[in-house]
Design a protein around this motif. Structure first.
Motif, short mmCIF file in Angstrom:
data_model
loop_
_atom_site.label_atom_id
_atom_site.label_comp_id
_atom_site.label_asym_id
_atom_site.label_seq_id
_atom_site.Cartn_x
_atom_site.Cartn_y
_atom_site.Cartn_z
N VAL A 38 0.84 -1.20 0.00
CA VAL A 38 0.00 0.00 0.00
C VAL A 38 0.88 1.25 0.00
O VAL A 38 0.63 2.19 -0.75
N THR A 39 1.91 1.26 0.83
CA THR A 39 2.79 2.43 0.85
C THR A 39 3.57 2.55 -0.46
O THR A 39 3.80 3.66 -0.94
N ALA A 40 3.95 1.43 -1.05
CA ALA A 40 4.67 1.46 -2.33
C ALA A 40 3.76 2.01 -3.43
O ALA A 40 4.21 2.82 -4.26
N ILE A 41 2.51 1.59 -3.46
CA ILE A 41 1.56 2.10 -4.47
C ILE A 41 1.34 3.60 -4.27
O ILE A 41 1.31 4.36 -5.24
N ALA A 42 1.19 4.04 -3.02
CA ALA A 42 1.02 5.47 -2.75
C ALA A 42 2.23 6.26 -3.25
O ALA A 42 2.08 7.32 -3.87
N ALA A 43 3.43 5.73 -2.99
CA ALA A 43 4.64 6.40 -3.47
C ALA A 43 4.69 6.42 -4.99
O ALA A 43 5.06 7.43 -5.60
N LEU A 44 4.32 5.30 -5.62
CA LEU A 44 4.30 5.22 -7.08
C LEU A 44 3.34 6.24 -7.67
O LEU A 44 3.69 6.94 -8.64
N ILE A 45 2.17 6.37 -7.10
CA ILE A 45 1.19 7.34 -7.61
C ILE A 45 1.72 8.76 -7.46
O ILE A 45 1.62 9.57 -8.38
N GLY A 46 2.32 9.04 -6.31
CA GLY A 46 2.89 10.36 -6.10
C GLY A 46 4.01 10.67 -7.07
O GLY A 46 4.07 11.75 -7.66
N LEU A 47 4.91 9.72 -7.26
CA LEU A 47 6.02 9.91 -8.20
C LEU A 47 5.53 10.02 -9.63
O LEU A 47 6.03 10.84 -10.41
N ALA A 48 4.55 9.20 -10.00
CA ALA A 48 4.00 9.27 -11.36
C ALA A 48 3.35 10.62 -11.61
O ALA A 48 3.48 11.18 -12.71
N THR A 49 2.71 11.18 -10.61
CA THR A 49 2.09 12.51 -10.74
C THR A 49 3.16 13.56 -11.00
O THR A 49 3.02 14.40 -11.90
N VAL A 50 4.24 13.52 -10.23
CA VAL A 50 5.33 14.47 -10.42
C VAL A 50 5.94 14.31 -11.81
O VAL A 50 6.18 15.30 -12.52
N LEU A 51 6.19 13.07 -12.20
CA LEU A 51 6.80 12.82 -13.51
C LEU A 51 5.90 13.29 -14.66
O LEU A 51 6.38 13.92 -15.61
N GLN A 52 4.60 12.99 -14.58
CA GLN A 52 3.69 13.43 -15.64
C GLN A 52 3.59 14.94 -15.71
O GLN A 52 3.53 15.51 -16.80
N SER A 53 3.61 15.60 -14.55
CA SER A 53 3.54 17.06 -14.57
C SER A 53 4.81 17.68 -15.14
O SER A 53 4.81 18.85 -15.53
N ASN A 54 5.87 16.88 -15.22
CA ASN A 54 7.13 17.35 -15.82
C ASN A 54 7.32 16.82 -17.24
O ASN A 54 8.43 16.84 -17.77
N GLY A 55 6.24 16.31 -17.83
CA GLY A 55 6.28 15.97 -19.24
C GLY A 55 6.52 14.50 -19.59
O GLY A 55 6.60 14.16 -20.77
N ILE A 56 6.67 13.64 -18.60
CA ILE A 56 6.85 12.21 -18.90
C ILE A 56 5.48 11.64 -19.27
O ILE A 56 4.50 11.81 -18.55
N SER A 57 5.42 10.96 -20.40
CA SER A 57 4.14 10.45 -20.89
C SER A 57 3.70 9.20 -20.14
O SER A 57 4.51 8.49 -19.54
N ARG A 58 2.41 8.93 -20.21
CA ARG A 58 1.85 7.71 -19.63
C ARG A 58 2.51 6.49 -20.24
O ARG A 58 2.83 5.53 -19.55
N GLU A 59 2.73 6.53 -21.54
CA GLU A 59 3.35 5.40 -22.24
C GLU A 59 4.76 5.13 -21.69
O GLU A 59 5.15 3.98 -21.52
N THR A 60 5.50 6.18 -21.42
CA THR A 60 6.85 6.01 -20.86
C THR A 60 6.78 5.42 -19.46
O THR A 60 7.57 4.54 -19.12
N LEU A 61 5.82 5.87 -18.65
CA LEU A 61 5.67 5.31 -17.31
C LEU A 61 5.29 3.83 -17.36
O LEU A 61 5.83 3.02 -16.59
N ILE A 62 4.41 3.47 -18.28
CA ILE A 62 4.04 2.06 -18.44
C ILE A 62 5.25 1.25 -18.89
O ILE A 62 5.49 0.14 -18.40
#
Length: 80
Positions: A38-62
């Protein structure tokens, strides 16, 4: 992701293993009595949000998630 091409992700292994994972899986999960997943998923969601807001695409995250798969012979729970 091309702007990060000169960085080697392998160069951050020590940070990941000695700092980030123990903080997420050890310190926070234990102190909050929350399952590590649960804590790992929460961290992943937070990091993915930061990365997407900085231009990393969903496809790259996948693609990154797909690259992180452990070999089939690795025992489940080996990272706990």
């Amino acid at each position: 992701m091309s702007r990060y091409i000169s960085y080697r992700m392998e160069g951050h292994e020590t940070f990941l293993l000695n700092n980030l994972l123990p903080l997420i899986a050890g310190s926070y999960a234990k102190s909050s009595n929350t399952p590590m997943e649960v804590t790992a998923i929460a961290a992943l969601i937070g990091l993915a949000t930061v990365l997407q807001s900085n231009g990393i695409s969903r496809e790259t995250l996948i693609e990154c998630i797909d690259c992180s798969r452990l070999p089939a012979h690795t025992q489940q729970g080996a990272l706990q």
